[in-house]
Design an enzyme around this catalytic site. Structure first.
Site, PDB file in Angstrom:
ATOM      1  N   HIS A 456      -6.981  -4.928   1.876  1.00 39.25           N
ATOM      2  CA  HIS A 456      -6.754  -6.349   2.144  1.00 39.25           C
ATOM      3  C   HIS A 456      -5.297  -6.513   2.537  1.00 39.25           C
ATOM      4  O   HIS A 456      -4.396  -6.170   1.772  1.00 39.25           O
ATOM      5  CB  HIS A 456      -7.066  -7.210   0.926  1.00 39.25           C
ATOM      6  CG  HIS A 456      -6.885  -8.674   1.193  1.00 39.25           C
ATOM      7  ND1 HIS A 456      -7.913  -9.478   1.659  1.00 39.25           N
ATOM      8  CD2 HIS A 456      -5.787  -9.480   1.109  1.00 39.25           C
ATOM      9  CE1 HIS A 456      -7.454 -10.702   1.829  1.00 39.25           C
ATOM     10  NE2 HIS A 456      -6.164 -10.733   1.505  1.00 39.25           N
ATOM     11  N   CYS A 457      -5.065  -7.046   3.722  1.00 42.22           N
ATOM     12  CA  CYS A 457      -3.701  -7.180   4.231  1.00 42.22           C
ATOM     13  C   CYS A 457      -3.234  -8.624   4.088  1.00 42.22           C
ATOM     14  O   CYS A 457      -3.732  -9.508   4.791  1.00 42.22           O
ATOM     15  CB  CYS A 457      -3.620  -6.747   5.691  1.00 42.22           C
ATOM     16  SG  CYS A 457      -1.942  -6.859   6.358  1.00 42.22           S
ATOM     17  N   PRO A 458      -2.270  -8.887   3.215  1.00 44.52           N
ATOM     18  CA  PRO A 458      -1.778 -10.264   3.064  1.00 44.52           C
ATOM     19  C   PRO A 458      -1.028 -10.762   4.288  1.00 44.52           C
ATOM     20  O   PRO A 458      -0.926 -11.965   4.503  1.00 44.52           O
ATOM     21  CB  PRO A 458      -0.851 -10.157   1.844  1.00 44.52           C
ATOM     22  CG  PRO A 458      -0.426  -8.732   1.797  1.00 44.52           C
ATOM     23  CD  PRO A 458      -1.586  -7.942   2.309  1.00 44.52           C
ATOM     24  N   ASN A 462      -6.348 -11.402   5.708  1.00 42.27           N
ATOM     25  CA  ASN A 462      -7.742 -10.997   5.872  1.00 42.27           C
ATOM     26  C   ASN A 462      -7.898  -9.554   5.414  1.00 42.27           C
ATOM     27  O   ASN A 462      -6.914  -8.813   5.293  1.00 42.27           O
ATOM     28  CB  ASN A 462      -8.157 -11.131   7.336  1.00 42.27           C
ATOM     29  CG  ASN A 462      -9.664 -11.163   7.524  1.00 42.27           C
ATOM     30  OD1 ASN A 462     -10.429 -11.125   6.560  1.00 42.27           O
ATOM     31  ND2 ASN A 462     -10.111 -11.230   8.765  1.00 42.27           N
TER      32      ASN A 462
END
Length: 622
Positions: A456-458, A462
């Site tokens: 999960h890439c902040p 997304n």
């Protein structure tokens, strides 16, 4: 009823009264055996065994011999327990089939608690036995002597798979026992783990129902049990902190009575998140989720601008600037306490990225435009920016590979897995209620199962998975070039507009000179260097994993958890690694006018590591 809190431990019947250590009671249900009895592994003379003992140990031939000799399979023993009960509690499926074929009553009541064999199997967590008995018509809605049906027992004892199966077979998720306790209340009171509470919440259970006598909600029962794990889940699901029981006590009141600091703090934070403890004008804004999201995304825009703006002011007094920075800090503290919620961990990084790039582009067009060549600098920069915006947008807003299913499909999956002996939480997601494809993972931030989950890439707000991983790589690539151009623009600006003596006075004097010449430019330079470092490292790591290892970030970090990876102290052998060239072709789906033939996989429906899958459900040559 008693007046104090201890009444919850003295009620009779199917009301919470057992202590945690009694969850697996050494009672009539196991007849003194700590665990279900295993088959005898040594040669023994079974000819003298009575049918009850033979049933407990699963000695099929001895049981059949006694039944054929005239023993009535419906006859209870001296403790009013039938053979079917003993076979059920010890998971003797072959004997259950045999006894029913000989006339055993599948729902016959027996034992001190006047329970059915299905109750006994449920208490012990024997899913395969529950499935078998229900195939023969066992009714899970029947209540035992304590007033509980099977779903209440499964929830009490934490048998998540059985809870899922019973709901999938039509049991009401909000079914109340004779004392008005729902499965969710039992899970909150008895089971100190995320499941089966999480599973029940996924089935849209009524979170704020009160029980029949005390009017306690599930949140009340979780507080009474000190169940901190479940308290967090219930609050996230919309549990009403202010709901009152028959005595007018809220969950917060009960937490204060027990002097549990953790529970008190979290329940108070939940109240504050709803704006209950704020002034009326703030309460309305606080309750607006969209407004809170805008504040969290917008705060970095304000902070980044103010830091550079204050530094750039033509004021010699650092005291004044210090006071101004103090005002910025106080403003951020006010905004964070008033409007930030649990989603800030994903909203703030995205806001920081958007704000940083916004002010970088402002700097580029207002500070660099007249100093740099259009054809050699601006045109490539703009072309790179178009590619960056496209890939960022796709990474941010596109489907990362969410594994979807209708309500009926979810229930069908549960039944199929249970009836084939595969309803294991290692391959079944109790939140999404789906069978997890290979390489998928449930994201705790998005609360969704993602196919070929990477991380999960902040920074893009997304997950990165099968649906957007290629766009994410494009985003990193073009972002790195954009930052390099920004650093080049800063250096060019200093060379044209600032007097420096680097060759004469050295590096640190040069830093002082450029910072003094244009504090705003120096601030943008620091931001550029910071983002360059993490983007470059992330891009290199991603390319190494994709090309050399053939694995995702999640697989690399958790390889030991997956049976299909061979892990040593120095390497990870992946079944998805087909060599650097093949890995690149498959990942980016390069075709080059038919020169390459990438292998396309529908990772949302790929459940094995075998490659000979038919089109649409596995590997497919193009």
């Amino acid at each position: 009823m008693a007046d104090g809190p201890d009444e919850y431990d003295t009620e009779t019947g199917c009301v919470p009264l057992l202590h945690p250590e009694e969850i697996k009671p050494q009672s009539h249900y196991n007849h003194g055996y700590g665990e279900p009895l295993g088959r005898k592994t040594h040669v023994d003379d079974y000819s003298t065994w009575d049918i009850v003992k033979a049933t407990q140990y699963g000695i099929y031939e001895r049981c059949r011999e006694l039944v054929e000799a005239g023993y009535d399979v419906r006859q209870p023993d001296k403790e009013n327990v039938t053979l079917l009960h003993w076979a059920a509690i010890n998971n003797r499926i072959d004997l259950v089939k045999y006894y029913i074929s000989k006339g055993a009553i599948v729902d016959q009541l027996g034992g001190d608690l006047n329970s059915t064999p299905l109750h006994w199997a449920t208490r012990q967590g024997h899913l395969s036995m529950v499935v078998q008995l229900m195939k023969y018509g066992a009714d899970p809605s029947l209540i035992d002597g304590e007033g509980c049906s099977c779903i209440h027992l499964a929830a009490q004892f934490g048998h998540t798979s059985i809870v899922a199966y019973l709901i999938a077979k039509g049991q009401d998720v909000d079914m109340m026992d004779q004392n008005g306790m729902t499965p969710l209340m039992w899970a909150a009171y008895r089971t100190h783990s995320v499941d089966p509470t999480r599973l029940l919440l996924t089935f849209n259970v009524s979170v704020n129902l009160g029980d029949k006598y005390h009017k306690n909600t599930a949140l009340h029962w979780a507080v009474l049990a000190g169940n901190t794990t479940v308290i967090s889940l219930l609050l996230e699901a919309g549990g009403n902190v202010d709901a009152q029981n028959v005595k007018g006590e809220s969950a917060l009141d009960l937490a204060k009575q027990r002097k549990n600091v953790w529970m008190i703090n979290h329940l108070q934070e939940a109240r504050q998140a709803k704006g209950y403890d704020n002034p009326s004008f703030l309460r309305k804004l606080k309750a607006d989720k969209e407004f809170r999201q805008k504040v969290m995304l917008g705060t970095p825009f304000l902070v980044i601008w103010l830091v550079g703006f204050i530094a750039d002011l033509n004021i010699d007094s650092w005291l004044i600037k210090g006071l101004m920075y103090g005002g910025v800090w106080a403003t951020v503290q006010f905004l964070s306490k008033s409007f930030f919620d649990h989603s800030m961990h994903s909203a703030l990084p995205l806001g920081i990225y958007l704000a940083t790039k916004f002010w970088m582009y402002v700097t580029w067009f207002f500070w660099f435009w007249n100093d740099l060549s259009f054809l050699s600098i601006h045109l490539p920069f703009l072309a790179n920016s178009v590619a960056l915006f496209y890939n960022f947008g796709k990474s941010w807003k596109s489907d990362p590979g969410i594994i979807k299913a209708t309500e009926e499909q979810k229930k069908k999956t549960i039944v199929e897995l249970a009836e084939t002996g595969s309803l294991d939480l290692s391959i079944f997601c109790s939140t999404c209620l789906i069978r997890k494809p290979v390489r998928s993972k449930h994201c705790g931030v998005c609360n969704r199962c993602i196919a070929k989950f990477d991380h999960h890439c902040p920074w893009v707000g997304n997950c990165v998975g099968a649906g957007n991983h290629r766009y994410f790589m494009g985003y990193l690539f073009f972002l790195l070039f954009m930052i390099c151009w920004m650093i080049y623009g800063c250096v060019s600006y200093w060379g044209l507009h600032c007097e420096t003596t680097y060759t004469k006075d050295g590096f640190w004097t040069y830093i002082t000179q450029i910072a003094t010449c244009s504090p705003w430019m120096f601030w943008m330079f620091l931001n550029s260097v910071f983002h360059f470092m993490w983007v470059a490292v992330l891009l290199m790591c991603q390319m190494y994993q994709i090309t050399c290892l053939g694995i995702t970030t999640n697989e690399r970090m958790n390889a030991r958890r997956y049976k299909h990876f061979k892990v040593t102290t120095t390497s990870i052998e992946s079944p998805f690694n087909h060599g650097c060239v093949r890995n690149i072709i498959d990942f980016f789906e390069f075709r080059c006018c038919g020169l390459f033939r990438p292998v396309i996989v529908d990772w949302t429906r790929q459940y094995t590591i075998e490659y000979d899958q038919i089109s649409g459900s596995g590997y497919q040559l193009v």
